[in-house]
Design an enzyme around this catalytic site. Structure first.
Site, short mmCIF file in Angstrom:
data_model
loop_
_atom_site.label_atom_id
_atom_site.label_comp_id
_atom_site.label_asym_id
_atom_site.label_seq_id
_atom_site.Cartn_x
_atom_site.Cartn_y
_atom_site.Cartn_z
N ASP A 36 0.82 -1.37 -0.02
CA ASP A 36 -0.07 -0.03 -0.10
C ASP A 36 0.89 1.21 -0.04
O ASP A 36 2.04 1.20 0.23
CB ASP A 36 -0.94 -0.16 1.11
CG ASP A 36 -0.40 -0.39 2.65
OD1 ASP A 36 0.80 -0.32 2.52
OD2 ASP A 36 -1.21 -0.46 3.45
N HIS B 34 -8.12 -3.27 9.82
CA HIS B 34 -7.72 -3.11 8.69
C HIS B 34 -6.52 -4.03 8.24
O HIS B 34 -5.68 -4.26 9.14
CB HIS B 34 -7.53 -1.82 7.89
CG HIS B 34 -6.33 -1.00 8.38
ND1 HIS B 34 -6.21 0.40 8.67
CD2 HIS B 34 -5.35 -1.50 9.08
CE1 HIS B 34 -5.15 0.48 8.97
NE2 HIS B 34 -4.44 -0.30 9.20
C1 F6R Z 1 1.18 -0.96 6.36
C2 F6R Z 1 -0.27 -1.43 6.46
C3 F6R Z 1 -1.12 -1.45 7.68
C4 F6R Z 1 -0.30 -1.80 9.06
C5 F6R Z 1 -1.26 -1.49 10.24
C6 F6R Z 1 -0.70 -1.61 11.48
O1 F6R Z 1 1.75 -1.02 5.20
O2 F6R Z 1 -0.50 -2.08 5.35
O3 F6R Z 1 -2.09 -2.19 7.48
O4 F6R Z 1 0.11 -2.90 8.88
O5 F6R Z 1 -1.96 -0.11 10.26
O6 F6R Z 1 0.28 -0.71 11.41
P1 F6R Z 1 1.31 -0.69 12.91
O7 F6R Z 1 2.11 -1.73 12.62
O8 F6R Z 1 2.18 0.73 12.77
O9 F6R Z 1 0.58 -0.95 13.89
#
Ligand code: F6R
Length: 244
Positions: free
Chosen positions: A68, A136
């Site tokens: 993404d 998500h």
């Molecule tokens: C990032 C992505 C998001 C993150 C998710 C968790 O490329 O696709 O789905 O994996 O928002 O983010 P963190 O790890 O910062 O809690």
């Protein structure tokens, strides 16, 4: 339950165990595997261990696929996920094969290019993903259809707030993401989860109803899934699932 849970006591152990699971998965493919990696805070200890190991041993190369990206950012912008991932892991591991999204391109043309690329190249081999507090995956926010391929999304207020914590400046409102329909086709999936604030959504996603309200609940239907998580993130999962 078909998935395997790999629990970790702290960040250091999380990084080591995630690297073990990842490198074992990489080694299991005959041809150079195509791999999606997430950005965000969760994978940082994992990337640190990969960088460390790459200094003392030759790691298997892979073809990196972007998961993404924010839209509308110029080349070199510090907020670009492609730049973050390059710096954290792809450059240090000398991964030169990268399918990158162009944040500055015309959004619908870029989505069409990404879709065409995936249609031509087929399903990815390995998807390494994180989960948002709202369930998500990638930028597939609640309500995203399970058969969606790459698409343009408007980020939820919760996601914008969460990503502000990355401290890289204002979070753009629009992004491109591979769809759950792309991620579901991965041969193998590794979900990385860290921290108490992910405990509730992890349990809901893995134990509740499979529903587009919680995009990560698609993972219940993945044939080969490993969850690497710290004990804080696992605190709402039943012990018999963790220690099978
Ligand atoms: C990032 C992505 C998001 C993150 C998710 C968790 O490329 O696709 O789905 O994996 O928002 O983010 P963190 O790890 O910062 O809690």
């Amino acid at each position: 339950m078909k998935y395997t849970v790999v629990p970790a006591l702290n960040d250091e152990e999380f990084g080591e165990k995630a690297a073990d699971v990842f490198l074992r998965a990489l080694g299991s493919f005959e041809k150079t595997p195509s791999v999606v990696l997430p950005t965000g805070n969760t994978p940082l200890p994992f990337f640190a261990v990969l960088r460390e190991r790459a200094q003392s041993q030759a790691l298997r190369p892979f073809n990196s696929l972007q998961l993404d990206e924010y839209l509308g950012l110029p080349d070199g912008d510090a907020r670009l996920f492609s730049r973050w991932l390059a710096h954290e892991v792809l450059d240090p591991l000398k991964i030169s094969s990268r399918m990158i999204f162009n944040s500055a391109a015309d959004p619908s043309e870029e989505v069409n290019r990404i879709k065409a690329w995936h249609a031509l190249n087929g399903a990815m081999d390995l998807a390494v993903i994180g989960i948002g507090e709202n369930g998500h995956v990638g930028f597939n926010e609640p309500g995203a259809k399970f058969d969606h391929r790459a698409n343009i999304v408007t980020l939820s207020g919760q996601t914008i707030e969460a990503n502000t914590s990355y401290g890289r400046g204002d979070v753009p409102r629009k992004a491109i993401t591979l769809g759950i329909g792309d991620l579901r086709r991965a041969y193998e999936t590794i979900l990385l989860v860290r921290g108490e604030r992910k405990a509730e959504i992890l349990a809901k996603a893995m134990l509740g109803e499979v529903t587009t309200d919680i995009p990560a609940s698609y993972l219940q239907q993945q044939p080969r899934l490993t969850i690497v998580a710290d004990t804080a993130a696992l605190s709402k999962m039943p012990r018999d699932i963790i220690f099978k």
